[in-house]
Design a protein around this motif. Structure first.
Motif, PDB file in Angstrom:
ATOM      1  N   LEU A 100     -31.844   4.324  23.344  1.00 26.36           N
ATOM      2  CA  LEU A 100     -32.331   6.277  23.345  1.00 26.36           C
ATOM      3  C   LEU A 100     -31.202   6.999  23.768  1.00 26.36           C
ATOM      4  O   LEU A 100     -30.907   7.823  23.896  1.00 26.36           O
TER       5      LEU A 100
ATOM      6  N   GLU B 273     -33.417  14.892  18.422  1.00 31.07           N
ATOM      7  CA  GLU B 273     -35.183  14.318  18.884  1.00 31.07           C
ATOM      8  C   GLU B 273     -35.369  16.074  19.110  1.00 31.07           C
ATOM      9  O   GLU B 273     -36.711  16.277  19.188  1.00 31.07           O
TER      10      GLU B 273
ATOM     11  N   ASP C 160     -29.554  10.555  17.600  1.00 30.51           N
ATOM     12  CA  ASP C 160     -30.593  10.615  17.831  1.00 30.51           C
ATOM     13  C   ASP C 160     -31.695  10.947  18.589  1.00 30.51           C
ATOM     14  O   ASP C 160     -32.613  12.316  17.860  1.00 30.51           O
TER      15      ASP C 160
ATOM     16  N   THR D 299     -38.535   7.257  18.536  1.00 33.75           N
ATOM     17  CA  THR D 299     -37.898   8.648  18.148  1.00 33.75           C
ATOM     18  C   THR D 299     -38.785   8.992  17.282  1.00 33.75           C
ATOM     19  O   THR D 299     -39.186  10.240  17.338  1.00 33.75           O
TER      20      THR D 299
HETATM   21 NA    NA Z   1     -34.809   8.728  19.904  1.00 32.48          NA
END
Ligand code: NA
Ligand code: NA
Lengths: 155, 115, 157, 124, 91, 497, 775
Positions: G733, G744, G740, B79
């Protein structure tokens, strides 16, 4: 002078500035890279890969085309404005998250469908994959926007 | 190896900061790239280094056999890398535009806004 | 669309329907696609000569790999010997290949074969400029290039 | 055992070629000759290593991937070499002074980006 | 034997890497540096191959695959820079 | 209830994404701006009411249990901040509809604005330290982009500094997260608090320092504020207003959150650093303003100065609940007032074509209503009763007296006076003084929407002052909630963490 | 009572409309409100003069102990009546005085607000609410003083008044907070019963000083007296109002009000007595040196304020009764005199005594009013001012204190000079050689005459019949101030006593001084020189110093050099971390262990470091970029070696795209120049190494003190069963921590939007359109 009819008509401007070798190789590398990107996208949940990586590889494909052909050519490959890709990617990712809300679950709760295919048995399709697709589109759109617009400033 | 990595991370921070202190905005951007890499490696090291243990589950198992590297730290770094890329893209174009309007690659010529 | 593209698409379709995108499976898909295109669909004009081409491709690859090996031994020699044995030059070699694809493949193969490196093609596509490490005899060089060109053209024309 | 031997040989041979490329890029006297070293030795070296990997695993999936890697290298290495060599030549990087011949000299027009062939000299 | 070969391979690759690094730092021209960088990419591919082999981790071949397919872009980018007349004095 | 916590993030995210998609249609952009901002205000009000009822509202995103998944947590502080951001956002949206050019809209102004709000709200609501970083970045990149919209030289120069220093802050923040994760192996802030409580290591204080600097830069505290005066006066005025109202407050919020929940305020070093930081921030900020003769620069320096009051509230939190409540009250007051002053500066600019005090004048004669609309927030900023700023300052100072922090109280008092000095400088130069020369052609278009926006915010300022009691009750409840982190921890991690 | 106070605020916004409807009578109409309020307060006359207190209370901010509580006792009533009654006259006067002035409606608005705020001050029972109104008077008076806002002088003087009074107000606020703290209540009605507790508290002195500071600034006590004469920049009706009954009296009110709670101590006497004495002497001296009509009046106000402060400081029964009488007397004559000054200006255009003379016959009513008022000022029988002055002298004479002689001296000097000032006012414009005018002045219209005539006559009436108020209003006021009942009758004639003799002496000396007024002014020129070192100069120095300090600070801190900003930030960080480590020395764990490094790992790390150094040191920008590529490859390899395939791939790709971006951008930018000196570079390297070393140390310490397992085990175990994915990183992810990732991708979208905007949106002044790309 003969020209390979399978190749897209090169820009007059680009024809002079770019090497024939690079242009032709680029033409062949583009589908290869895009295919590879899709491959990375689809299997990312189970092996190295995923939306980011796939999106970056696809962006590399666009960059190859841009260097090998022209900015306009790179735009033609995408067919849509890269900023639309970004928008659709964002909406897709949001939509993948919103699905859970309708059943009273928290945002981004995953929902999975088990698809039974006659030959190969059960396949798990779920909102995280949709989400990853959104990521892919955003990454591709972003990198393309940046690279294409930057390159256009140079010519 | 963690000791070595800690040193390497320190070097990266030092180099990044040195570059950011230069007057050239191009060097500033190089410093930003180094800084981003430095922070990522810092997290990577802080979470613990594991040789030969990628966080992948084998096809025939429900959980990985034995110890694997911290997947959470990797996800965080991933990220951070991507965010860093976005930010860097912005910064890179910014310095270019800044150069175009200021007509110099010199931070010391960019003091007008501060009184 | 070229037969090769079709073949690749078939490989991908194969991978998709099997739900397995591993390299092996894609290779299987490509092989199956080749069989379909080269044999089942040989009456379709576009795919008429696809079957014969495959062996020629393999021939080309074989020659190429041999050249590659030789060229590396030569490089090993170059690297490990004193520099003053080298006789570098940039040489213009006339081209017979006319299509972009043929020229490119030829140029790239030249780059990977002994002692030669493609620098560029003239804008009118008539000449290929090469950098040569050991220029002994220009005619030998041209012959060697033309031999390679023949093989490439045999696959592509 | 035989397999291991084969793998070892290919691996060492491959890395040796890469080692040569490393030496070459360091020792060769000019850009174009360095490109010879890296392009050929690099390609073969990486290719041999990949073959060693394929041989070691003896798995269809791995083999396919190693072959893909080799294919990619074969596709991209010469293009990279060409791009760099051509650009380097045209921007005038210094070439080794013992060069025998230069057919390309003065054939490139940096304004129009036209690269002439040698026959053009006769009827400009 | 395999272990020795692997060690030897790592050694050779490391030496090659150092060679490329020296060229990268020394230049003297930008194309020279780019050549060194390209070589480093190839070396990385080989490195990953050896690593995958040594640890029985074919998953890492994917890294090599990506690298093999995209590393040349850097060279092409630099070439474009040079041909478009980007700062000549900048070596 | 889960829905209420996510909506303040989801609404602007969706509005931003749709706005990006519909960037070619002015009608779509306008409709999204109006609908999005109103919906955001409604959802924020609902969230605050629900939080008031329930104390803490927690949503475990993706249904993954805390501390593993990311949680969104609304406590009173978060809910208040979200409401403030929604109100500021709505004001900015309406103001922008009257001021932002078509070219800037096409370049993506409205998506940027929506997403900035999303980033801000995300930062307020998240209960996860890394997720906080992510929202910081969303907010930051949105602000970068808004800052340079227009491409003027000053914008570029300001942006270079803004971007660089904020990126340093981000890198520090990220490094601190990495170290913290290395230490306790978790990211959920409640969980971190629990685990740090079990660790007996001085590293806690060390890492706290990293967080303090990272957030101190975002909050523009001394000695990290340089980026703010260098940049805040350069963008479109609606952007300035939004930044002035919200951005530094996110840094302040992060300080409040982290130093009440994770790092105890009982650490003497943290306490001392915050005390000194608060005092020096106040003083240097206000002194910075005294030398300025440009409308927005003066206002920018005052942002810095007033961050000091908020930090003072936090610094004294361990000694006086009232001080902490005062800090919160101050934030509430400041966001509304500061944004409004920037809006007023924009109106003056539209009428006179300048932000330089020397070139301005005559507005008291020409636009008495505008004068009044300046006077209300300006006097409030200077802490004049009975406006919102008076109570903010008064409560903080009373807390300071309770805590016996005499030096800080003295600084706060003097800074209040100097703030009044700056405000009267603007008043005298822009409003009282006769116009030095005929105005440049005033900007075209109706200013009705802009006046309405400014008047609305001024009304809120007056209301916060006149009806200070409910706001104070809220601030007190918030302060008490913050000072009892076990409630937060229990709400997030359940009974047995 | 709340309604009464708020009525002013409520009427204010309507005043302009009212003025538009009845432009000629707006003053009269608006005067109805204060007149009505006067009647309202009169309605409480009986209750209050009986010694009762009228209370009223509304909730406002209970959590700050801030109810809207009001108290009407004798002191408040006296002030409230003055404020409202004189206020009514001022409205009538102003409506005529500024007739046709475009800003008259705004003046009404401000006057109404000011009056309401003033009422709030004198009626509030709650300290903080009192402070609220106190600050409102400062703000409204600022706006009133700056009424002629296009005049730079008016703006500067308005600011001066504001800064001084609000500055004092801040001290006052702190004082109030402390007083509430030590007195256990914020209600005045409570506090005045707790004087003993308060005075005994260790914080008493600080509290008193702070509060007195607030009162002194407001009431123009030395050394804060200078703002008041400067406030003459205001239009005359405003001056009349501010100086007679309101603004400046707020401080006096406060001191009187707090006397029972805080008075009676040595410190109280010392502070108030000395300030009051100095102020009264200084004020009257400066008044006599002035020639401007309003200026002289203003300085005489300063004198009066000093007198009042002194009296409250003395705090005796006599003194406080004297204070109340003096207060009332002053309000009456000063209100009248300012309105007279306005009439002179309005009818003749003259503002200076030296430009006046011989106009009694043209302005009979005005001159009569002026005469009566001036006599009251001089303290001459049979005016009310005389009674007040007698009381004053009595209070001084009866004082039993070491400083008593000084106070008496001050009183006597002030009395004598006061007579001279009164004589100037009463004689100079009216008698003697007529000052030349272009036209014959005519008497002012009735609306303007009403005020001075009424107030001056009242001074006479009360002097003749003090019984109207002495045992009622004044006693009640004095009782409230003293904290116990005062019932002392006032009389014009006390027989021949010391006070009377002094009085007579003062009159004589005063008349002599008047006779040699010009001589006096001539021989006291040294005062001008002296004033260059006075407090007003100090104020200017302070303001100039402030600007200088702030410019200096800005040059220092906000220098514009990014390098400086960064160094500052980073070194502060290092210092903070160092402090933390200093306090927690056990946190530092620097165990270096290089035993487990494998050869290739070491080489890659070395390559990484070398490439980094190359990127830093290379003089070629593109060379540096290429080195960055090498850094990226090394990091990617490290990620491979330490089990992070996804990271490695991402690193490679991002690095490649970064290099491409840099190459595309650097195309336009110039090459590196060696811009900095070696010394600077060494310093920067040191900064970098310090931070780098700190990071390394922290990282090692964290690695040395980690003790908790990571939450990562959850993801490792749940990835397949719950996330249906075998790449744990990817499952994190897109599922476990999808938020997140969502944030992003929005970062990416934003960056793209920003880049697009920068490249496509060019400013008007931007001439750098794409240029030729080759050279
Ligand atoms: Na991410
Ligand atoms: Na801000």
């Amino acid at each position: 002078m003969t020209r390979d009819r399978r190749l897209p008509p090169p820009d007059r401007n680009a024809l002079r500035t770019q090497s024939l070798i690079l242009r032709t190789t680029g033409f062949f590398l583009l589908p290869l890279l895009l295919l590879f990107a899709l491959f990375l996208l689809l299997r990312g949940h189970n092996a190295p890969g995923g939306g980011f990586i796939a999106g970056l590889v696809a962006s590399a494909a666009i960059a190859v085309h841009l260097f090998a052909m022209s900015e306009a050519g790179a735009r033609r490959v995408l067919r849509v404005d890269p900023r639309d890709l970004i928008a659709w990617g964002l909406i897709l990712a949001l939509a993948a998250g919103v699905i859970g809300l309708f059943s009273g679950q928290p945002f981004l709760t995953a929902h999975w469908l088990t698809v039974s295919l006659p030959v190969f048995g059960e396949l798990k399709l779920g909102s995280p994959l949709l989400f990853d697709l959104g990521v892919f589109l955003v990454v591709l759109g972003t990198a393309s926007t940046i690279i294409i617009n930057l390159a256009e400033q140079d010519t | 190896m963690t000791s070595l990595m800690a040193l390497v991370v320190g070097v990266l921070y030092a180099a990044a900061i040195y570059m950011m202190l230069r007057r050239s905005i191009v060097k500033l951007v190089i410093g930003l790239v180094l800084l981003s890499n430095a922070a990522n490696l810092l997290i990577f090291t802080a979470a613990g280094l594991h040789r030969d243990a990628p966080p992948l589950v084998p096809d025939d198992a429900q959980v990985p056999a034995g110890l694997v590297a911290d997947p959470l730290a990797q996800a965080l770094i991933l990220t951070a890398i991507v965010i860093g890329f976005g930010v860097l893209a912005f910064a890179v174009v910014l310095i270019r535009r800044a150069y175009e309007v200021v007509e110099a690659d010199d931070m010391n010529q960019m003091r007008d806004t501060d009184t | 669309m070229s037969p090769l593209s079709w073949n690749l698409i078939l490989a991908l379709v194969w991978a998709a329907i099997t739900g397995n995108f591993s390299g092996a499976n894609l290779l299987v898909g490509f092989g199956l696609g080749y069989l379909i295109l080269g044999f089942a669909l040989r009456d379709v004009p576009d795919f008429a000569r696809y079957r014969e081409k495959m062996p020629r491709v393999l021939m080309l690859l074989t020659h190429f790999l041999r050249d590659l090996l030789v060229s590396n031994l030569r490089v090993a020699y170059d690297v490990l010997t004193p520099t003053h044995y080298m006789r570098p030059a940039v040489v213009a070699v006339p081209l017979r290949a006319k299509t972009d694809g043929a020229i490119t493949i030829l140029a790239n193969m030249i780059s990977l074969t002994p002692g030669t490196l493609s620098l560029d093609v003239s804008s009118d596509r008539s000449v290929l400029y090469l950098h040569v490490m050991y220029l002994d005899n220009e005619d030998d060089l041209r012959k060697q290039i033309h031999k390679l060109e023949d093989r490439v053209l045999a696959v592509l024309e | 055992m035989i397999n291991d031997l084969l793998v070892s040989v290919m691996m060492v041979a491959g890395t040796f070629f890469m080692f040569l490329a490393g030496i070459g890029v360091l020792r060769m006297p000019d850009l174009l000759m360095r490109l010879h070293a890296t392009t050929k030795a690099g390609t073969l070296g990486a290719g041999l290593v990949m073959l060693a990997v394929a041989t070691h695993f003896l798995d269809a999936g791995v083999t396919a991937r190693t072959l893909a890697i080799i294919l990619f290298i074969l596709l991209t290495a010469p293009v990279a070499a060409h791009a760099i060599g051509r650009a380097g030549y045209f921007v005038g990087v210094p070439l080794w002074d013992k060069m025998l011949k230069d057919d390309l000299k003065d054939r490139y027009d940096p304004d129009t980006h036209i690269l002439h062939n040698p026959d053009d000299d006769k009827n400009p | 034997m395999l272990q020795s070969a692997i060690f030897l391979s790592y050694l050779l690759l490391s030496l090659a890497l150092l060679g490329a690094l020296v060229r990268l730092v020394r230049g003297p021209t930008l194309p020279d540096r780019v050549v060194a960088l390209e070589l480093m990419a190839s070396l990385t591919v080989a490195f990953i191959g050896i690593y995958a082999l040594n640890n029985d981790r074919p998953a890492f071949l994917d890294v090599a695959m990506v690298l093999a397919l995209t590393a040349f872009l850097t060279a092409v980018g630099f070439a474009r820079y040079l041909e478009k007349g980007g700062h000549r004095g900048d070596q | 209830m889960n829905l209420l916590v996510i909506l303040p993030i989801l609404i602007p995210l969706a509005a931003g994404a749709l706005s990006l998609l519909g960037r070619h249609s002015q009608r779509v952009q306008g409709a999204l701006a109006v609908i999005g901002s109103i919906a955001l205000v409604i959802s924020a009000v609902a969230l605050l009411l629900a939080t008031w009822e329930q104390g803490h509202i927690v949503s475990e995103l993706g249904s993954w249990p805390a501390p593993f998944g990311i949680v969104l947590v609304s406590d009173l502080l978060a809910a208040i901040m979200v409401l403030l951001s929604a109100v500021t956002g709505a004001a900015t949206a309406f103001y922008s509809l009257g001021t932002i050019s078509i070219a800037h809209r096409k370049a993506g102004y409205f998506p940027l604005m929506h997403l900035l709000l999303a980033g801000v709200n995300g930062a307020f609501l998240t209960g996860d330290i890394f997720n906080l970083y992510v929202w910081f970045e969303v907010m930051l990149v949105a602000s970068f982009s808004l800052l340079i919209l227009g491409g003027e030289r000053a914008q570029m120069e300001g942006a270079v500094k803004y971007v660089t220093l904020n990126l340093v802050s981000s890198a520090l923040f990220l490094s601190a997260i990495g170290l913290l994760y290395g230490l306790v192996g978790t990211l959920n802030m409640a969980d971190i608090a629990v685990k740090l409580g079990e660790v007996d290591t001085g590293m806690t204080t060390v890492i706290a320092m990293l967080f303090m600097v990272a957030f101190g830069i975002k909050a523009a505290a001394f000695p990290f504020f340089f980026w703010l005066p260098a940049s805040y006066h350069t963008p479109q005025v609606a952007v300035s207003a939004l930044f002035a109202g919200l951005l530094t407050k996110v840094g302040v919020y992060a300080l409040f959150r982290v130093f009440t929940l994770i790092f105890g305020m009982d650490d003497p070093l943290i306490h001392q650093v915050l005390l000194w930081g608060a005092g020096l921030t106040m003083v240097t900020g206000v002194l910075g303003a005294a030398a300025q003769f440009e409308f927005r620069r003066i206002l920018s320096f005052h942002i810095v100065s007033q961050i000091g009051y908020m930090m003072m509230g936090l610094a004294l939190a361990s000694v006086s609940v009232l001080a902490l409540a005062g800090g919160i009250f101050y934030i509430i007051h400041h966001i509304i007032v500061k944004a409004n002053l920037f809006f007023v500066s924009g109106l003056v600019y539209r009428l006179r074509g300048s932000y330089e005090l020397k070139q301005l004048g005559g507005q008291y004669r020409d636009k008495p209503w505008l004068a009044l609309l300046f006077l209300i927030p300006a006097l409030s900023l200077a802490g004049m009763p009975p406006l919102s700023g008076f109570f903010g300052k008064f409560i903080v100072i009373r807390g300071g007296v309770e805590a016996g922090a005499w030096a800080l109280v003295a600084a706060a008092l003097v800074v209040g006076l100097l703030t009044l000095y700056s405000m009267t400088k603007i008043w005298a130069e822009v409003f009282w003084k006769a116009a030095p020369e005929p105005a440049a052609a005033p900007a075209s278009g109706s200013n009705t929407l802009l006046y309405a926006t400014v008047a609305g915010l001024a009304l809120i300022t007056v209301a916060i002052g006149v009806a200070a009691q409910p706001v104070l009750v809220l601030a007190m409840a918030t302060a008490e909630q913050l000072l009892d982190p076990t409630r937060y921890i229990t709400a997030v991690l359940g009974g047995a963490p | 009572m709340l309604t009464g106070i708020l009525s002013g605020f409520l009427l204010a916004p309507l005043a302009p409309a009212l003025h538009r409807l009845f432009p000629r009578y707006s003053g009269w109409l608006l005067a109805l409100l204060p007149a009505g309020l006067t009647l309202y307060f009169f309605s409480h006359w009986h209750t209050v003069t009986q010694g009762d207190t009228v209370m009223s209370r509304f909730a406002w901010v209970p959590d700050l102990a801030m109810p809207l509580s009001f108290m009407l006792d004798g002191l408040s009533l006296l002030f409230a009546l003055m404020i409202c009654a004189i206020g009514a006259l001022i409205f009538i006067y102003a409506g005529r005085y500024l007739e046709g002035h475009r800003d008259l409606p705004r003046l009404y608005v401000l006057l109404l607000c000011f009056m309401a705020a003033m009422l709030g001050v004198v009626l509030s029972d709650n300290l903080i609410v009192l402070f609220v109104f106190w600050e409102l008077t400062s703000i409204t008076s600022y706006l009133l003083i700056g009424f002629n806002h296009e005049d730079a002088n008016a703006r500067a003087k308005a600011l001066q008044g504001l800064i001084v009074t609000v500055g004092g107000g801040l001290a006052l606020m702190t004082g109030f907070i402390l007083l509430g703290h030590i007195g256990g209540s914020y209600e005045l009605s409570e506090l005045i019963t707790r004087g003993d507790t308060i005075v005994a508290h260790p914080l008493y002195e600080l509290t008193l000083v702070l509060i007195v500071l607030g009162a002194f600034t407001k009431s123009a006590q030395f050394p804060f007296h200078f703002w008041l004469p400067n406030a003459m920049a205001a239009p005359t009706p405003v001056s009349a109002y501010l100086h007679s009954a309101t603004m400046v009296k707020a401080g006096i009110y406060l001191l009187a009000r707090l006397h029972p709670a805080m008075g009676g101590t040595e410190l109280w006497l010392l502070l108030l007595g000395s300030a009051g004495a100095i102020t009264m002497v200084l004020g009257i001296f400066l008044a006599l040196r002035a020639t401007g009509i309003k200026r002289m009046l203003a300085y005489s106000t300063v004198m009066a304020l000093g007198t009042l402060t002194l009296l409250i400081g003395l705090g005796t029964r006599t003194a406080l009764l004297a204070a109340m009488s003096y207060l009332l007397a002053h309000s009456l004559y000063k209100g009248a005199l300012f309105m007279v000054a306005g009439i002179i200006d309005h009818q003749t255009g003259r503002k200076d005594f030296l430009d006046t003379g011989g106009w009694a016959r043209y302005l009979p009513v005005t001159s009569a009013s002026a005469g009566l008022a001036a006599l009251s000022l001089a303290g001459v029988m049979p005016l009310f001012g005389f009674i007040a002055k007698e009381q004053l002298l009595e209070a001084g004479l009866r004082l039993d204190h070491a400083l008593a002689p000084l106070f008496i001296a001050a009183i006597v000097i002030a009395a004598a000079l006061g007579v001279a000032v009164a004589a100037v006012i009463a004689i100079r414009p009216w008698f003697g050689k007529p000052a030349p005018l272009t036209h014959t002045p005519s008497e002012a219209p009735p609306a303007m005459l009403l005020g001075p005539a009424l107030l001056a006559s009242l001074g006479l009436l009360l002097g003749l019949i003090p019984g109207l108020i002495d045992r009622s209003l004044l006693s009640a006021a004095a009782s409230a101030t003293l904290g116990e009942a005062v019932t002392q009758p006032l009389a014009l004639w006390h027989g021949i006593n010391t006070a009377l003799l002094i009085s007579i002496g003062a009159v004589l000396v005063g008349l002599v001084l008047f006779r040699y007024w010009q001589g006096f002014r001539h021989y006291t020129r040294w005062a001008d020189t002296l004033s260059r070192f006075g407090p007003e100069q100090a104020y200017h120095r302070l303001m100039d110093g402030l600007v200088a300090l702030s410019s200096g600070q800005t040059r220092l801190l906000q220098s514009g050099y990014l390098r400086y900003y960064l160094i500052n930030t980073l070194l502060t960080l290092v210092a903070m971390v160092a402090a933390a480590l200093w306090l927690n020395p056990d946190a530092l764990k620097l165990h270096l262990d290089f035993s487990d490094i494998q050869l290739h790992e070491g080489v890659i790390a070395a390559v990484l470091v070398s490439a980094t150094l190359a990127a830093v040191t290379l003089q070629s920008r593109l060379g540096a970029v290429a080195s960055l590529g090498a850094v990226g490859f090394s990091i990617a390899l490290l990620y491979v070696l330490f089990s992070a395939p996804d990271l490695s791939i991402t690193q490679v790709l991002v690095e490649t795209l970064t290099v491409i971006m840099l190459v595309l951008v650097l195309f336009r930018l110039p090459g590196f120049l060696r811009l900095t000196r070696t010394r600077t570079r060494l310093a920067d390297a040191l900064v970098g190494l310090t931070v780098g070393g700190m990071v390394t140390a922290l990282l090692l310490s964290v690695l040395g003190s980690r003790y908790h397992g990571s939450i990562a085990h959850y993801f490792i175990n749940e990835s397949v069963p719950a996330g249906y994915g075998r790449n744990i990183v990817n499952v994190i992810l897109v599922d476990f921590r999808a938020l997140d990732t969502l944030g992003e991708i929005f970062v990416l979208a934003l960056a793209a939007t920003g880049v697009y905007a920068m490249l496509k949106l060019r400013s008007k002044g931007d001439t750098t359109e794409p240029e030729k790309t080759h050279d």
